[in-house]
Design a protein around this motif. Structure first.
Motif, PDB file in Angstrom:
ATOM      1  N   CYS A 117     -85.625  42.290 -97.682  1.00 54.99           N
ATOM      2  CA  CYS A 117     -86.768  41.621 -97.069  1.00 54.99           C
ATOM      3  C   CYS A 117     -87.969  42.532 -97.224  1.00 54.99           C
ATOM      4  O   CYS A 117     -87.902  43.723 -96.914  1.00 54.99           O
ATOM      5  CB  CYS A 117     -86.508  41.340 -95.591  1.00 54.99           C
ATOM      6  N   HIS A 118     -89.052  41.947 -97.715  1.00 52.57           N
ATOM      7  CA  HIS A 118     -90.285  42.711 -97.918  1.00 52.57           C
ATOM      8  C   HIS A 118     -91.458  41.934 -97.339  1.00 52.57           C
ATOM      9  O   HIS A 118     -91.620  40.747 -97.641  1.00 52.57           O
ATOM     10  CB  HIS A 118     -90.534  42.946 -99.415  1.00 52.57           C
ATOM     11  N   GLY A 119     -92.261  42.604 -96.516  1.00 53.42           N
ATOM     12  CA  GLY A 119     -93.529  42.026 -96.087  1.00 53.42           C
ATOM     13  C   GLY A 119     -94.476  42.116 -97.279  1.00 53.42           C
ATOM     14  O   GLY A 119     -94.572  43.177 -97.904  1.00 53.42           O
ATOM     15  N   ILE A 120     -95.141  41.021 -97.615  1.00 50.63           N
ATOM     16  CA  ILE A 120     -95.940  40.979 -98.839  1.00 50.63           C
ATOM     17  C   ILE A 120     -97.354  40.472 -98.572  1.00 50.63           C
ATOM     18  O   ILE A 120     -97.642  39.920 -97.514  1.00 50.63           O
ATOM     19  CB  ILE A 120     -95.267  40.086 -99.914  1.00 50.63           C
ATOM     20  N   THR A 121     -98.218  40.668 -99.574  1.00 44.42           N
ATOM     21  CA  THR A 121     -99.546  40.081 -99.551  1.00 44.42           C
ATOM     22  C   THR A 121     -99.502  38.776-100.330  1.00 44.42           C
ATOM     23  O   THR A 121     -98.542  38.508-101.052  1.00 44.42           O
ATOM     24  CB  THR A 121    -100.581  41.024-100.210  1.00 44.42           C
ATOM     25  N   GLY A 122    -100.530  37.969-100.191  1.00 48.42           N
ATOM     26  CA  GLY A 122    -100.583  36.714-100.926  1.00 48.42           C
ATOM     27  C   GLY A 122    -100.371  35.530-100.017  1.00 48.42           C
ATOM     28  O   GLY A 122    -100.631  35.582 -98.819  1.00 48.42           O
ATOM     29  N   GLU A 123     -99.855  34.462-100.588  1.00 47.23           N
ATOM     30  CA  GLU A 123     -99.709  33.208 -99.849  1.00 47.23           C
ATOM     31  C   GLU A 123     -98.618  33.260 -98.785  1.00 47.23           C
ATOM     32  O   GLU A 123     -98.705  32.561 -97.785  1.00 47.23           O
ATOM     33  CB  GLU A 123     -99.437  32.065-100.825  1.00 47.23           C
ATOM     34  N   ALA A 124     -97.573  34.039 -99.002  1.00 54.09           N
ATOM     35  CA  ALA A 124     -96.470  34.143 -98.038  1.00 54.09           C
ATOM     36  C   ALA A 124     -96.565  35.462 -97.288  1.00 54.09           C
ATOM     37  O   ALA A 124     -97.305  36.371 -97.677  1.00 54.09           O
ATOM     38  CB  ALA A 124     -95.131  34.037 -98.753  1.00 54.09           C
ATOM     39  N   ASP A 125     -95.816  35.549 -96.202  1.00 53.82           N
ATOM     40  CA  ASP A 125     -95.783  36.785 -95.408  1.00 53.82           C
ATOM     41  C   ASP A 125     -94.629  37.692 -95.797  1.00 53.82           C
ATOM     42  O   ASP A 125     -94.728  38.917 -95.689  1.00 53.82           O
ATOM     43  CB  ASP A 125     -95.670  36.432 -93.920  1.00 53.82           C
ATOM     44  N   TYR A 126     -93.513  37.084 -96.246  1.00 52.37           N
ATOM     45  CA  TYR A 126     -92.314  37.833 -96.605  1.00 52.37           C
ATOM     46  C   TYR A 126     -91.687  37.233 -97.849  1.00 52.37           C
ATOM     47  O   TYR A 126     -91.805  36.034 -98.100  1.00 52.37           O
ATOM     48  CB  TYR A 126     -91.253  37.767 -95.492  1.00 52.37           C
ATOM     49  N   VAL A 127     -90.973  38.071 -98.584  1.00 52.80           N
ATOM     50  CA  VAL A 127     -90.044  37.576 -99.593  1.00 52.80           C
ATOM     51  C   VAL A 127     -88.684  38.123 -99.193  1.00 52.80           C
ATOM     52  O   VAL A 127     -88.542  39.310 -98.871  1.00 52.80           O
ATOM     53  CB  VAL A 127     -90.438  37.956-101.039  1.00 52.80           C
ATOM     54  N   ILE A 128     -87.697  37.221 -99.136  1.00 48.29           N
ATOM     55  CA  ILE A 128     -86.342  37.633 -98.790  1.00 48.29           C
ATOM     56  C   ILE A 128     -85.421  37.331 -99.963  1.00 48.29           C
ATOM     57  O   ILE A 128     -85.640  36.385-100.715  1.00 48.29           O
ATOM     58  CB  ILE A 128     -85.824  36.956 -97.495  1.00 48.29           C
TER      59      ILE A 128
END
Length: 157
Positions: free
Chosen positions: A100-111
């Protein structure tokens, strides 16, 4: 330990341990050109400082029947009080979520989710992810084939 303090031997030890953490201290010493005692001390120092977090076995997920791998972008409702904390608690408790990574862009996380089949993924979404009130949306990308999978960090750069 700060990265600029890693000398050649420490970097070689880290690279060798990432390749095979079960090798003996003597085998590592032979590879890096030191005696066993200084290598053991360096490994202990790397463990104590948190550079080496743990020793693990890499398991083939498909041989365990975990045939589906999904990368899902999760967006949270910004106004929802405690949404981040509640979602991150779910992530930490879920065996299906392996990254799980908190990310920038349209989403908050990628799992990264691994499950046996698509039915299991649907049950995972319905039974866990969509039950978190702060989850606004999930965009799923099913992995068709794994082109590269490495766990070793490039310590010799």
């Amino acid at each position: 330990m700060e990265s600029e303090r890693f000398d050649r031997a420490s970097r070689e030890i880290l690279a060798a341990l990432q390749d095979d953490c079960r090798q003996s201290t003597q085998a590592l010493a032979d590879k890096v050109g030191l005696s066993a005692t200084p290598v053991w001390r360096r490994i202990k120092e790397l463990e104590d400082s948190g550079v080496i977090r743990r020793h693990v076995a890499l398991v083939d997920r498909e041989k365990l029947g975990l045939n589906i791998c999904v990368l899902a972008n999760v967006s949270l409702v910004r106004h929802s009080e405690g949404a981040v904390e509640q979602f991150e608690r779910l992530v930490l408790a879920s065996r299906e979520i392996i990254e799980c990574h908190g990310i920038t862009g349209e989403a908050d996380y990628v799992i990264k989710v691994v499950v046996p089949d698509m039915k299991a993924y649907d049950l995972f979404l319905q039974g866990q992810i969509f039950k978190v009130p702060g989850v606004a949306s999930v965009r799923s990308n099913v992995v068709l084939r794994e082109v590269k999978y490495e766990t070793a960090l490039p310590v010799n750069i």
